[in-house]
Design a protein around this motif. Structure first.
Motif, PDB file in Angstrom:
ATOM      1  N   ARG A   1       0.764  -1.124   0.008  1.00 42.30           N
ATOM      2  CA  ARG A   1      -0.116  -0.041   0.108  1.00 42.30           C
ATOM      3  C   ARG A   1       0.676   1.309  -0.116  1.00 42.30           C
ATOM      4  O   ARG A   1       0.113   2.362  -0.090  1.00 42.30           O
ATOM      5  CB  ARG A   1      -1.018  -0.035   1.104  1.00 42.30           C
TER       6      ARG A   1
ATOM      7  N   LEU B   1      -9.470  -2.139  -5.796  1.00 39.83           N
ATOM      8  CA  LEU B   1      -8.684  -2.939  -5.535  1.00 39.83           C
ATOM      9  C   LEU B   1      -9.218  -3.902  -4.547  1.00 39.83           C
ATOM     10  O   LEU B   1      -8.964  -5.197  -4.344  1.00 39.83           O
ATOM     11  CB  LEU B   1      -7.527  -2.197  -4.845  1.00 39.83           C
TER      12      LEU B   1
ATOM     13  N   CYS C   1      -9.414  -8.156  -4.811  1.00 39.62           N
ATOM     14  CA  CYS C   1      -8.555  -9.078  -3.824  1.00 39.62           C
ATOM     15  C   CYS C   1      -9.801 -10.038  -3.142  1.00 39.62           C
ATOM     16  O   CYS C   1      -9.162 -10.792  -2.542  1.00 39.62           O
ATOM     17  CB  CYS C   1      -7.972  -8.226  -2.931  1.00 39.62           C
ATOM     18  N   LYS C   2     -10.969  -9.991  -3.624  1.00 40.56           N
ATOM     19  CA  LYS C   2     -11.705 -10.780  -3.108  1.00 40.56           C
ATOM     20  C   LYS C   2     -11.921 -12.187  -3.847  1.00 40.56           C
ATOM     21  O   LYS C   2     -11.127 -12.242  -4.977  1.00 40.56           O
ATOM     22  CB  LYS C   2     -13.389 -10.455  -3.345  1.00 40.56           C
TER      23      LYS C   2
ATOM     24  N   ALA D   1     -13.346 -12.957  -6.716  1.00 36.56           N
ATOM     25  CA  ALA D   1     -12.678 -11.786  -7.846  1.00 36.56           C
ATOM     26  C   ALA D   1     -13.937 -11.050  -8.336  1.00 36.56           C
ATOM     27  O   ALA D   1     -15.138 -11.099  -7.830  1.00 36.56           O
ATOM     28  CB  ALA D   1     -11.721 -12.116  -8.617  1.00 36.56           C
TER      29      ALA D   1
ATOM     30  N   SER E   1      -4.129  -4.750  -8.416  1.00 37.30           N
ATOM     31  CA  SER E   1      -4.962  -5.721  -8.761  1.00 37.30           C
ATOM     32  C   SER E   1      -4.473  -6.714  -9.890  1.00 37.30           C
ATOM     33  O   SER E   1      -4.782  -7.978  -9.967  1.00 37.30           O
ATOM     34  CB  SER E   1      -6.049  -4.791  -9.623  1.00 37.30           C
TER      35      SER E   1
ATOM     36  N   ALA F   1      -2.639  -9.245  -7.714  1.00 32.94           N
ATOM     37  CA  ALA F   1      -3.472  -9.825  -6.617  1.00 32.94           C
ATOM     38  C   ALA F   1      -3.302 -11.212  -7.019  1.00 32.94           C
ATOM     39  O   ALA F   1      -3.386 -11.832  -8.044  1.00 32.94           O
ATOM     40  CB  ALA F   1      -4.950  -9.138  -6.532  1.00 32.94           C
TER      41      ALA F   1
ATOM     42  N   THR G   1      -5.676 -13.177  -6.885  1.00 40.29           N
ATOM     43  CA  THR G   1      -6.982 -13.683  -7.585  1.00 40.29           C
ATOM     44  C   THR G   1      -6.764 -13.390  -9.113  1.00 40.29           C
ATOM     45  O   THR G   1      -7.626 -13.726  -9.805  1.00 40.29           O
ATOM     46  CB  THR G   1      -8.128 -12.654  -7.039  1.00 40.29           C
TER      47      THR G   1
ATOM     48  N   MET H   1       3.790  -7.047  -3.787  1.00 34.09           N
ATOM     49  CA  MET H   1       2.792  -7.699  -2.575  1.00 34.09           C
ATOM     50  C   MET H   1       3.722  -8.676  -2.073  1.00 34.09           C
ATOM     51  O   MET H   1       4.329  -9.223  -2.660  1.00 34.09           O
ATOM     52  CB  MET H   1       1.466  -7.924  -2.864  1.00 34.09           C
TER      53      MET H   1
ATOM     54  N   SER I   1       2.851 -11.614  -1.327  1.00 34.49           N
ATOM     55  CA  SER I   1       2.467 -12.898  -1.886  1.00 34.49           C
ATOM     56  C   SER I   1       2.910 -12.866  -3.562  1.00 34.49           C
ATOM     57  O   SER I   1       2.468 -14.075  -4.067  1.00 34.49           O
ATOM     58  CB  SER I   1       0.876 -13.238  -1.650  1.00 34.49           C
ATOM     59  N   SER I   2       3.417 -11.640  -3.725  1.00 34.80           N
ATOM     60  CA  SER I   2       3.593 -11.801  -5.371  1.00 34.80           C
ATOM     61  C   SER I   2       4.608 -12.929  -5.783  1.00 34.80           C
ATOM     62  O   SER I   2       5.663 -13.258  -5.058  1.00 34.80           O
ATOM     63  CB  SER I   2       4.554 -10.492  -5.730  1.00 34.80           C
TER      64      SER I   2
END
Length: 193
Positions: free
Chosen positions: A18, A97, A101-102, A105, A144, A147, A149, A185, A187-188
């Motif tokens: 962020r 965003l 990220c849900k 998606a 996004s 992400a 997702t 991120m 998690s990237s």
């Protein structure tokens, strides 16, 4: 010139997260800044990132940070109506965003609706100045794409938005940060942005 301070997890040594929009704004403005880790988070700020400015502001939350930096660095519109529109774009980018990220998606029609909205508000007018909201929107879209997702791919960007997207990719801020080898991120996948 006094330095800005950006306080974020691990001083952005592993990922931008962020803090990306704040860093893009600072880089584009050519403003000196120092990255500090989370141990420097001041009282009164709940979430990271936090930015301290030479003008005396200490602020968290990405939209408030973008707005503050835009005004201190001359990257905000002079008139209140356009500035309000910039704030709306920042909020839209954050909402996008969050949706991206849900776990489930976005459905294709929802994604198209969002991207067409961004095309309408960011436009293809390459003659207008870039404001803080452009960097907040770019960060939201770029994060996004990254992400887990995979809600968005760069190839999803419609032609009406592509000119703006290419303009953002050509900024000195994106060139500087994208080439630094730091992930977007934690998690990237891969070696960096």
């Amino acid at each position: 010139m006094a330095k800005f301070e950006v306080i974020y997890w691990g001083a952005c040594g592993q990922f931008y997260g962020r803090a990306l929009s704040a860093l893009l704004i600072l880089e584009e403005a050519g403003a000196p800044y120092e990255l500090k880790d989370q141990s420097g988070k001041p009282d009164g700020c709940f979430a990271l990132p936090v930015v301290k400015t030479p003008g005396g502001a200490t602020v968290s939350q990405t939209i408030a940070i973008a707005h503050t930096l835009g005004h201190e660095l001359g990257m905000a519109p002079a008139d209140a109506a356009t500035d309000a529109r910039c704030l709306q774009i920042c909020c839209d980018a954050t909402d996008f965003l969050v949706e991206a990220c849900k776990p489930d998606a976005m459905m294709p029609e929802r994604k198209a609706k969002w991207l067409n909205h961004f095309a309408a508000v960011l436009g293809a007018d390459a003659s207008r100045p870039l404001y803080y909201s452009d960097f907040q929107a770019f960060a939201g879209l770029e994060l996004s794409i990254d992400a887990l997702t995979a809600a968005l791919e760069e190839s999803d960007i419609p032609p009406d938005l592509k000119q703006w997207w290419d303009r953002m990719l050509a900024t000195k801020a994106v060139a500087r940060l994208k080439g630094a080898g730091i992930k977007l991120m934690p998690s990237s996948t891969g070696t960096g942005w």
